[in-house]
Design a protein around this motif. Sequence first.
Motif, mmCIF file in Angstrom:
data_model
loop_
_atom_site.group_PDB
_atom_site.id
_atom_site.type_symbol
_atom_site.label_atom_id
_atom_site.label_comp_id
_atom_site.label_asym_id
_atom_site.label_seq_id
_atom_site.Cartn_x
_atom_site.Cartn_y
_atom_site.Cartn_z
ATOM 1 N N THR A 24 0.819 -1.195 0.000
ATOM 2 C CA THR A 24 0.000 0.000 0.000
ATOM 3 C C THR A 24 0.862 1.257 0.000
ATOM 4 O O THR A 24 0.578 2.225 -0.706
ATOM 5 C CB THR A 24 -0.930 0.012 1.230
ATOM 6 N N TYR A 27 2.191 2.857 -3.249
ATOM 7 C CA TYR A 27 1.273 3.600 -4.112
ATOM 8 C C TYR A 27 0.570 4.723 -3.362
ATOM 9 O O TYR A 27 -0.436 5.253 -3.829
ATOM 10 C CB TYR A 27 0.252 2.630 -4.723
ATOM 11 N N THR A 31 -2.111 7.322 -4.977
ATOM 12 C CA THR A 31 -3.452 7.211 -4.400
ATOM 13 C C THR A 31 -3.909 8.563 -3.857
ATOM 14 O O THR A 31 -5.054 8.974 -4.071
ATOM 15 C CB THR A 31 -3.467 6.166 -3.272
ATOM 16 N N LEU A 96 3.289 -2.971 -9.361
ATOM 17 C CA LEU A 96 2.169 -2.681 -10.246
ATOM 18 C C LEU A 96 2.651 -2.134 -11.581
ATOM 19 O O LEU A 96 2.232 -2.591 -12.657
ATOM 20 C CB LEU A 96 1.225 -1.679 -9.582
ATOM 21 N N LEU A 122 -5.795 -0.003 -8.412
ATOM 22 C CA LEU A 122 -5.707 0.710 -7.138
ATOM 23 C C LEU A 122 -7.075 1.065 -6.566
ATOM 24 O O LEU A 122 -7.249 1.093 -5.348
ATOM 25 C CB LEU A 122 -4.854 1.973 -7.300
ATOM 26 N N THR A 125 -8.083 -1.841 -4.545
ATOM 27 C CA THR A 125 -7.213 -2.352 -3.481
ATOM 28 C C THR A 125 -6.794 -1.323 -2.445
ATOM 29 O O THR A 125 -6.330 -1.699 -1.365
ATOM 30 C CB THR A 125 -5.929 -2.966 -4.092
ATOM 31 N N GLN A 126 -6.916 -0.034 -2.756
ATOM 32 C CA GLN A 126 -6.518 1.016 -1.822
ATOM 33 C C GLN A 126 -7.777 1.626 -1.212
ATOM 34 O O GLN A 126 -8.550 2.304 -1.903
ATOM 35 C CB GLN A 126 -5.679 2.079 -2.525
ATOM 36 N N ASP A 196 -6.102 -7.834 -10.026
ATOM 37 C CA ASP A 196 -5.593 -6.748 -9.186
ATOM 38 C C ASP A 196 -4.541 -7.282 -8.219
ATOM 39 O O ASP A 196 -3.524 -6.634 -7.953
ATOM 40 C CB ASP A 196 -6.724 -6.035 -8.439
ATOM 41 N N LEU A 200 -0.276 -6.346 -8.329
ATOM 42 C CA LEU A 200 0.393 -5.703 -7.206
ATOM 43 C C LEU A 200 1.480 -6.560 -6.571
ATOM 44 O O LEU A 200 2.113 -6.147 -5.602
ATOM 45 C CB LEU A 200 -0.627 -5.295 -6.137
#
Length: 259
Positions: A24, A27, A31, A96, A122, A125-126, A196, A200
């Motif tokens: 996390t 990114y 993000t 990614l 993203l 997943t974020q 996804d 990542l």
Amino acid sequence: MNRRKPQFLRRMHLPAPVHSASQTEAYRHQTAVWVARTLLAFKVEPALWTDEEAVLKVLNLFPWEEGRLDDRAAHRLLTTRLAELEQVPSPLDGALYRNIDRLSAFLGLSAAEKELLAFAALVRTQSALTTCARFVSVPNRAVAADAVAQVLRLDRKEVTRALHHETILRASGLMRVCHGECETLDETLTLLGGLDTALLEDQDNLEVMFKDYFKPAPAPRWEVEDFAHLREEVTLLQRLLRRAIADQTKGINILIYGE
């Protein structure tokens, strides 16, 4: 639209997985930029996003004291924060982006298509980006394309072209675009189930990345030499295949049957 690849095996689209803190963090800057753009472009009420810890943390605004700022002041603060974020280019060195570069080298993706892949991964997943995307209503595909273009700062026509059903992302099955049933921005773009997660994670090559989607074909039992009694037919078949490959002709189907 003349770029097209054979379709990938379709799989059920799965819920967004939970990734490690290190993944996390890689990114976080990208993000944060997309989160701030989303909130500002679609005028999301501060009362909504200031109550979301993940959003505040990615923007470095946590903790947020209730009643600290009125809506106008919160908007100005967010505008300033976005300007600060955009002064620093987002690092593109995580797994990614390495994986997207591999896909691009193989499929010939455009810059817009690569950006759309990154966003689709993203936003699933974020948590901060997922939350903000859910604040944005997208009743149809035209609005969805416009919304994505605003967040990614891409030309709307370029995004619309990249999301056309005959382009690589769509024709290959890597990405789906909602057909009117989506309600919010996070539902607009969905990836092939589990992709996804694969994007990542560090992958050695594309074969490893897609190992869950394809079963390697066994070695052939026969060689061309085994069909000496069909020399004329085999010669014709080879000629057709070579020409189709050389000309990149679509829609070539060869049926072989009999005993």
